[in-house]
Design a protein around this motif. Sequence first.
Motif, PDB file in Angstrom:
ATOM      1  N   HIS A   1      25.057 104.665 118.757  1.00  0.00           N
ATOM      2  CA  HIS A   1      26.256 103.853 119.256  1.00  0.00           C
ATOM      3  C   HIS A   1      27.551 103.624 117.899  1.00  0.00           C
ATOM      4  O   HIS A   1      28.437 104.267 118.321  1.00  0.00           O
ATOM      5  CB  HIS A   1      25.898 102.413 119.906  1.00  0.00           C
ATOM      6  CG  HIS A   1      26.917 101.550 120.361  1.00  0.00           C
ATOM      7  ND1 HIS A   1      27.573 102.044 121.569  1.00  0.00           N
ATOM      8  CD2 HIS A   1      27.902 100.669 119.964  1.00  0.00           C
ATOM      9  CE1 HIS A   1      28.341 101.026 122.169  1.00  0.00           C
ATOM     10  NE2 HIS A   1      29.065 100.421 120.843  1.00  0.00           N
ATOM     11  N   PRO A   2      27.226 102.993 116.947  1.00  0.00           N
ATOM     12  CA  PRO A   2      28.284 102.852 116.003  1.00  0.00           C
ATOM     13  C   PRO A   2      28.526 104.272 115.335  1.00  0.00           C
ATOM     14  O   PRO A   2      29.911 104.370 115.097  1.00  0.00           O
ATOM     15  CB  PRO A   2      27.672 102.024 115.105  1.00  0.00           C
ATOM     16  CG  PRO A   2      26.354 101.957 115.141  1.00  0.00           C
ATOM     17  CD  PRO A   2      25.924 102.152 116.483  1.00  0.00           C
ATOM     18  N   LEU A   3      27.772 105.053 115.208  1.00  0.00           N
ATOM     19  CA  LEU A   3      28.138 106.326 114.515  1.00  0.00           C
ATOM     20  C   LEU A   3      28.825 107.313 115.518  1.00  0.00           C
ATOM     21  O   LEU A   3      29.948 107.613 114.863  1.00  0.00           O
ATOM     22  CB  LEU A   3      26.700 107.080 114.344  1.00  0.00           C
ATOM     23  CG  LEU A   3      26.927 108.701 113.658  1.00  0.00           C
ATOM     24  CD1 LEU A   3      27.442 108.396 112.304  1.00  0.00           C
ATOM     25  CD2 LEU A   3      25.675 109.249 113.734  1.00  0.00           C
ATOM     26  N   PHE A   4      28.524 107.221 116.751  1.00  0.00           N
ATOM     27  CA  PHE A   4      29.400 108.238 117.658  1.00  0.00           C
ATOM     28  C   PHE A   4      30.683 107.461 117.954  1.00  0.00           C
ATOM     29  O   PHE A   4      31.744 108.274 118.238  1.00  0.00           O
ATOM     30  CB  PHE A   4      28.606 108.702 118.831  1.00  0.00           C
ATOM     31  CG  PHE A   4      27.731 109.826 118.379  1.00  0.00           C
ATOM     32  CD1 PHE A   4      28.170 110.987 118.633  1.00  0.00           C
ATOM     33  CD2 PHE A   4      26.383 109.610 118.311  1.00  0.00           C
ATOM     34  CE1 PHE A   4      27.096 112.176 118.442  1.00  0.00           C
ATOM     35  CE2 PHE A   4      25.734 110.420 118.073  1.00  0.00           C
ATOM     36  CZ  PHE A   4      25.622 111.874 118.024  1.00  0.00           C
ATOM     37  N   LEU A   5      30.658 106.200 118.153  1.00  0.00           N
ATOM     38  CA  LEU A   5      32.121 105.671 118.481  1.00  0.00           C
ATOM     39  C   LEU A   5      32.902 105.474 117.233  1.00  0.00           C
ATOM     40  O   LEU A   5      34.131 105.396 117.461  1.00  0.00           O
ATOM     41  CB  LEU A   5      31.472 104.063 118.805  1.00  0.00           C
ATOM     42  CG  LEU A   5      31.313 103.920 120.379  1.00  0.00           C
ATOM     43  CD1 LEU A   5      30.956 102.461 120.774  1.00  0.00           C
ATOM     44  CD2 LEU A   5      32.482 104.243 121.264  1.00  0.00           C
TER      45      LEU A   5
ATOM     46  N   HIS B   1      32.945  91.515 120.337  1.00  0.00           N
ATOM     47  CA  HIS B   1      32.838  92.755 120.388  1.00  0.00           C
ATOM     48  C   HIS B   1      32.431  93.323 121.787  1.00  0.00           C
ATOM     49  O   HIS B   1      32.838  94.478 122.260  1.00  0.00           O
ATOM     50  CB  HIS B   1      31.561  93.087 119.411  1.00  0.00           C
ATOM     51  CG  HIS B   1      31.467  94.574 119.352  1.00  0.00           C
ATOM     52  ND1 HIS B   1      32.136  95.224 118.221  1.00  0.00           N
ATOM     53  CD2 HIS B   1      30.462  95.227 119.724  1.00  0.00           C
ATOM     54  CE1 HIS B   1      31.648  96.417 118.183  1.00  0.00           C
ATOM     55  NE2 HIS B   1      30.760  96.527 119.186  1.00  0.00           N
ATOM     56  N   LEU B   2      31.536  92.624 122.435  1.00  0.00           N
ATOM     57  CA  LEU B   2      31.059  92.794 123.901  1.00  0.00           C
ATOM     58  C   LEU B   2      32.487  92.924 124.814  1.00  0.00           C
ATOM     59  O   LEU B   2      32.656  93.718 125.608  1.00  0.00           O
ATOM     60  CB  LEU B   2      29.991  92.040 124.433  1.00  0.00           C
ATOM     61  CG  LEU B   2      29.664  92.291 125.798  1.00  0.00           C
ATOM     62  CD1 LEU B   2      29.047  93.723 125.930  1.00  0.00           C
ATOM     63  CD2 LEU B   2      28.582  91.343 126.260  1.00  0.00           C
TER      64      LEU B   2
ATOM     65  N   GLY C   1      31.754  95.278 114.884  1.00  0.00           N
ATOM     66  CA  GLY C   1      30.895  96.354 115.214  1.00  0.00           C
ATOM     67  C   GLY C   1      30.048  96.398 113.691  1.00  0.00           C
ATOM     68  O   GLY C   1      28.886  96.695 113.658  1.00  0.00           O
ATOM     69  N   LEU C   2      30.687  96.231 112.644  1.00  0.00           N
ATOM     70  CA  LEU C   2      29.971  96.515 111.256  1.00  0.00           C
ATOM     71  C   LEU C   2      29.016  95.348 111.278  1.00  0.00           C
ATOM     72  O   LEU C   2      27.985  95.679 110.456  1.00  0.00           O
ATOM     73  CB  LEU C   2      31.016  96.602 110.168  1.00  0.00           C
ATOM     74  CG  LEU C   2      31.861  98.056 110.186  1.00  0.00           C
ATOM     75  CD1 LEU C   2      32.984  97.815 109.007  1.00  0.00           C
ATOM     76  CD2 LEU C   2      31.126  99.101 109.868  1.00  0.00           C
TER      77      LEU C   2
ATOM     78  N   GLY D   1      25.003  95.658 110.262  1.00  0.00           N
ATOM     79  CA  GLY D   1      24.228  94.896 109.298  1.00  0.00           C
ATOM     80  C   GLY D   1      22.813  94.099 109.783  1.00  0.00           C
ATOM     81  O   GLY D   1      21.972  94.289 109.253  1.00  0.00           O
ATOM     82  N   LYS D   2      23.326  93.668 110.845  1.00  0.00           N
ATOM     83  CA  LYS D   2      21.920  92.898 111.602  1.00  0.00           C
ATOM     84  C   LYS D   2      21.081  93.925 111.823  1.00  0.00           C
ATOM     85  O   LYS D   2      19.713  93.856 111.924  1.00  0.00           O
ATOM     86  CB  LYS D   2      22.551  92.247 112.915  1.00  0.00           C
ATOM     87  CG  LYS D   2      23.217  90.857 112.252  1.00  0.00           C
ATOM     88  CD  LYS D   2      23.674  90.262 113.717  1.00  0.00           C
ATOM     89  CE  LYS D   2      24.647  88.887 113.306  1.00  0.00           C
ATOM     90  NZ  LYS D   2      25.231  88.521 114.487  1.00  0.00           N
ATOM     91  N   VAL D   3      21.345  95.062 112.311  1.00  0.00           N
ATOM     92  CA  VAL D   3      20.293  96.243 112.907  1.00  0.00           C
ATOM     93  C   VAL D   3      19.561  96.548 111.726  1.00  0.00           C
ATOM     94  O   VAL D   3      18.339  96.585 111.611  1.00  0.00           O
ATOM     95  CB  VAL D   3      21.156  97.503 113.306  1.00  0.00           C
ATOM     96  CG1 VAL D   3      20.277  98.581 113.507  1.00  0.00           C
ATOM     97  CG2 VAL D   3      21.748  97.073 114.615  1.00  0.00           C
ATOM     98  N   PHE D   4      20.140  96.743 110.397  1.00  0.00           N
ATOM     99  CA  PHE D   4      19.430  97.053 109.222  1.00  0.00           C
ATOM    100  C   PHE D   4      18.880  95.777 108.794  1.00  0.00           C
ATOM    101  O   PHE D   4      17.563  95.945 108.067  1.00  0.00           O
ATOM    102  CB  PHE D   4      20.386  97.264 107.993  1.00  0.00           C
ATOM    103  CG  PHE D   4      20.796  98.983 107.968  1.00  0.00           C
ATOM    104  CD1 PHE D   4      20.211  99.908 107.382  1.00  0.00           C
ATOM    105  CD2 PHE D   4      22.143  99.228 108.651  1.00  0.00           C
ATOM    106  CE1 PHE D   4      20.575 101.230 107.706  1.00  0.00           C
ATOM    107  CE2 PHE D   4      22.516 100.481 109.085  1.00  0.00           C
ATOM    108  CZ  PHE D   4      21.574 101.422 108.048  1.00  0.00           C
TER     109      PHE D   4
END
Length: 284
Positions: free
Chosen positions: A96-100, A220-221, A270-271, A275-278
């Motif tokens: 999601h973040p990469l392609f957006l 964000h949402l 989004g960033l 960070g929470k994903v990592f």
Amino acid sequence: MNAMATTINLRAAPVRLAGKATVRRSASLRRPAGRVVAKAAPGSSEPAKSESSVETGRLALLATVASNPVLFGAQEAFAKGGEFGIFEGRTMALIHPLFLGGLWFATVYAGYLGLQWRKVRTVGEEISELKKEIPAAVPAAVTANGEVEAAAAPSMTAAQVETKKKIDELTAERKELIAGNYKEKHNNWGSLLLAFGVTLAVEGGMNTYLRTGKLFPGPHLYAGMAITCLWAMAAGLVPEMQRGNQKARDLHIALNCVNLALFTWQIPTGLEIVGKVFQFTSWP
């Protein structure tokens, strides 16, 4: 060890003991060593054989899990619990973040293409207005002998001469803009934005739900929902724009400007989520 125990509990097959008693291996692993599982007649060697069978099954399971790193690390790779497999992992969460991020640059480029196409129209209108300031040429005349006299060049003031130069410059610029084929390029990039943008917006919310079991209402949402709606509204104005409706064109530009502003404002939040994903997920 929690991952290993859970995997064992889920995947262990039943172990048949002496006689007709049947228990699951997961239960046998929790059974204290030395405990007799099945009863036998006094003086019989059946209890020893049963206990030996349980121990053998335990060792076989431990060897299987220890030799399979995928099973051993499955629980650590997924944030929610592993029931959705790789869809809970870090790889899917980063799509999601990469392609957006790429779509943000695509939005800027599509806006540039749209403005260039709009300039083709505005330059043409400007040329038409400037031509009104230039005196018309005297038409060619035919003499009594049938000869055609050359058309006399109109006399122009210094201001009209400058206007004529500007018309020539704008005409050359308009030819270059038309050669750039900006209309078709803008339509193509706009279609890509609509298709991939809406798809990735839905994918982002679904991935969050798969990883955590819920969504997180917040800036964000809400911004993402607004951006998706703005994409749809801007695309819905295209038929009226093709009919020459200037109000639809102006509204299309305004909606996309708001869209780009929201998109840009959404980047910091989004960033934070990345960070929470990592922090809470592992590969894959």
